[in-house]
Design an enzyme around this catalytic site. Structure first.
Site, PDB file in Angstrom:
ATOM      1  N   CYS A 277       0.436   3.780   2.815  1.00  0.00           N
ATOM      2  CA  CYS A 277       0.807   3.220   4.115  1.00  0.00           C
ATOM      3  C   CYS A 277       2.250   3.546   4.468  1.00  0.00           C
ATOM      4  O   CYS A 277       2.601   3.617   5.649  1.00  0.00           O
ATOM      5  CB  CYS A 277       0.600   1.704   4.128  1.00  0.00           C
ATOM      6  SG  CYS A 277      -1.122   1.203   3.936  1.00  0.00           S
TER       7      CYS A 277
ATOM      8  N   CYS B  41       0.847  -1.198   0.000  1.00  0.00           N
ATOM      9  CA  CYS B  41       0.000   0.000   0.000  1.00  0.00           C
ATOM     10  C   CYS B  41       0.882   1.248   0.000  1.00  0.00           C
ATOM     11  O   CYS B  41       1.587   1.514   0.975  1.00  0.00           O
ATOM     12  CB  CYS B  41      -0.901  -0.046   1.230  1.00  0.00           C
ATOM     13  SG  CYS B  41      -1.713   1.497   1.640  1.00  0.00           S
TER      14      CYS B  41
END
Length: 170
Positions: free
Chosen positions: A69, A66
């Site tokens: 993230c 991600c």
């Protein structure tokens, strides 16, 4: 590419768009209680979320693949370090299917907040996660009060306001 790889790619792209365009914040309905899920520590020890009843808890779902993230993870760790002494618990829940990918990410991102694992993805289903990263702020009664999907730098201010509010409640 496997079907799971396509799903990861789609979630990652969605998260990247969300982080740039629309970090989403919502106040959860008052009756939204924390799902009864059990996560795992790195050594496989089970950790039921029910064990955090009575504490203010931030549960963040993330994965090594991600893109946003990579920014949200260290920011949430900073929030954990700032508010831990006041009673905030933060659980960074990794959703990588292959643990070694999470381990590589974690070695590149030193942290103090606890990292738990859910490689089968039961917890995000129970929470209704729709994009990555997604965080839930839970009050002392176990009620989900705030939800954040996506990430941008200005979200930190909102997190801090919400955390202070929840920590001040009896």
């Amino acid at each position: 590419m496997s079907g799971m790889g396509i799903n990861r790619l789609a979630l990652s792209l969605l998260a990247a768009v969300l982080v740039v365009l629309v970090p989403v914040w919502t106040a959860a309905a008052a009756s939204t209680h924390t799902p009864d899920v059990v996560l795992q520590q790195a050594d496989g020890t089970p950790v039921p979320l029910a064990a955090y009843q009575g504490k203010v808890l931030l549960v963040d779902f993330w994965a090594s693949w991600c893109v946003p993230c990579k920014t949200s993870f260290p920011a949430l760790d900073a929030i954990f370090r700032e508010y831990q002494r006041r009673g905030l618990e933060v659980l960074a829940v990794n959703l990588d299917e292959e643990r070694r990918q999470a381990d590589v990410f974690l070695s590149a991102h030193p942290h103090q907040m606890p990292v738990l694992f859910d490689p089968k993805g039961a917890a995000p289903l129970a929470f209704g996660v729709k994009g990555m990263p997604t965080s839930f702020l839970i009050d002392k009664t176990g009620t989900i009060r705030f939800t954040h999907m996506g990430y941008s730098g200005n979200v930190d201010v909102r997190y801090r306001q919400e955390i202070v509010q929840l920590l001040s409640e009896k």
